[in-house]
Structure formats: C-alpha cells, structure tokens
Design a protein around this motif. Structure first.
Motif, short mmCIF file in Angstrom:
data_model
loop_
_atom_site.label_atom_id
_atom_site.label_comp_id
_atom_site.label_asym_id
_atom_site.label_seq_id
_atom_site.Cartn_x
_atom_site.Cartn_y
_atom_site.Cartn_z
N ALA A 2 -12.46 -44.03 30.64
CA ALA A 2 -11.37 -43.62 31.52
C ALA A 2 -10.95 -42.19 31.21
O ALA A 2 -10.61 -41.43 32.11
N LYS A 3 -10.99 -41.82 29.93
CA LYS A 3 -10.64 -40.45 29.57
C LYS A 3 -11.61 -39.46 30.22
O LYS A 3 -11.22 -38.40 30.65
N ALA A 4 -12.87 -39.83 30.28
CA ALA A 4 -13.86 -38.94 30.89
C ALA A 4 -13.61 -38.79 32.38
O ALA A 4 -13.85 -37.73 32.95
N LEU A 5 -13.13 -39.84 33.03
CA LEU A 5 -12.89 -39.78 34.47
C LEU A 5 -11.56 -39.12 34.81
O LEU A 5 -11.43 -38.42 35.80
N TYR A 6 -10.56 -39.33 34.02
CA TYR A 6 -9.22 -38.87 34.36
C TYR A 6 -8.69 -37.75 33.46
O TYR A 6 -7.53 -37.36 33.57
N ARG A 16 -7.72 -35.12 44.12
CA ARG A 16 -9.09 -34.82 44.55
C ARG A 16 -10.10 -35.59 43.71
O ARG A 16 -11.10 -36.08 44.23
N MET A 17 -9.83 -35.70 42.42
CA MET A 17 -10.74 -36.42 41.55
C MET A 17 -10.73 -37.91 41.89
O MET A 17 -11.78 -38.56 41.91
N LEU A 18 -9.56 -38.46 42.17
CA LEU A 18 -9.47 -39.87 42.56
C LEU A 18 -10.23 -40.12 43.86
O LEU A 18 -10.94 -41.13 44.00
N ASP A 19 -10.11 -39.20 44.81
CA ASP A 19 -10.86 -39.32 46.06
C ASP A 19 -12.36 -39.27 45.80
O ASP A 19 -13.13 -40.04 46.39
N GLU A 20 -12.76 -38.38 44.92
CA GLU A 20 -14.19 -38.25 44.58
C GLU A 20 -14.71 -39.53 43.94
O GLU A 20 -15.80 -40.01 44.26
#
Length: 69
Positions: A2-6, A16-20
């Motif tokens: 999760a740290k890598a994603l957020y 934008r990252m959540l949309d991606e």
C-alpha cells in the motif's frame, strides 16, 4: 504494498493516482477474462485435434483390416 501505491503514510492519496489504480485494476480484470477465454478456446481446439487424430487412426486401422481380409 500500500505504501508503494499511495506514497508514505500520513498523506492523503492523490486523486489522479487513485483514478490510475482504478483504471489499471479494470484493465487487469479485462485481461484476466481474455486469458480465461483464450485458454478455453485452446482446450476446445486441442480436444478437436485429438478427436480428429483418433478418427484418422481408426479409419486407417479399419482400412488395413479390410485390405488384409
């Protein structure tokens, strides 16, 4: 993970990252479905080839029996 994603803990996730991530997850689902469909097609075609080979063997064997008698 999760740290890598957020990013690091303590910051709000970037929209934008959540949309991606949402788009990528949808794409993964689509590709997994396509893989399952292609595997099913492959299994069906493999079975057809095996059936044809069996029929060819049987007809060849039957032809040899007829010519021997």
């Amino acid at each position: 993970m999760a740290k890598a994603l957020y990013g690091h803990v303590g910051t709000a996730p970037d929209r934008r990252m959540l949309d991606e991530v949402t788009k990528l997850r949808a794409r993964v689902r689509t590709l997994e479905f396509e893989v399952a469909r292609l595997r099913a097609d492959n299994d069906r075609l493999t079975a057809e080839v095996a059936d044809r080979e069996d029929l060819e063997r049987l007809s060849k064997s039957a032809g040899e029996l007829i010519t021997v008698r």
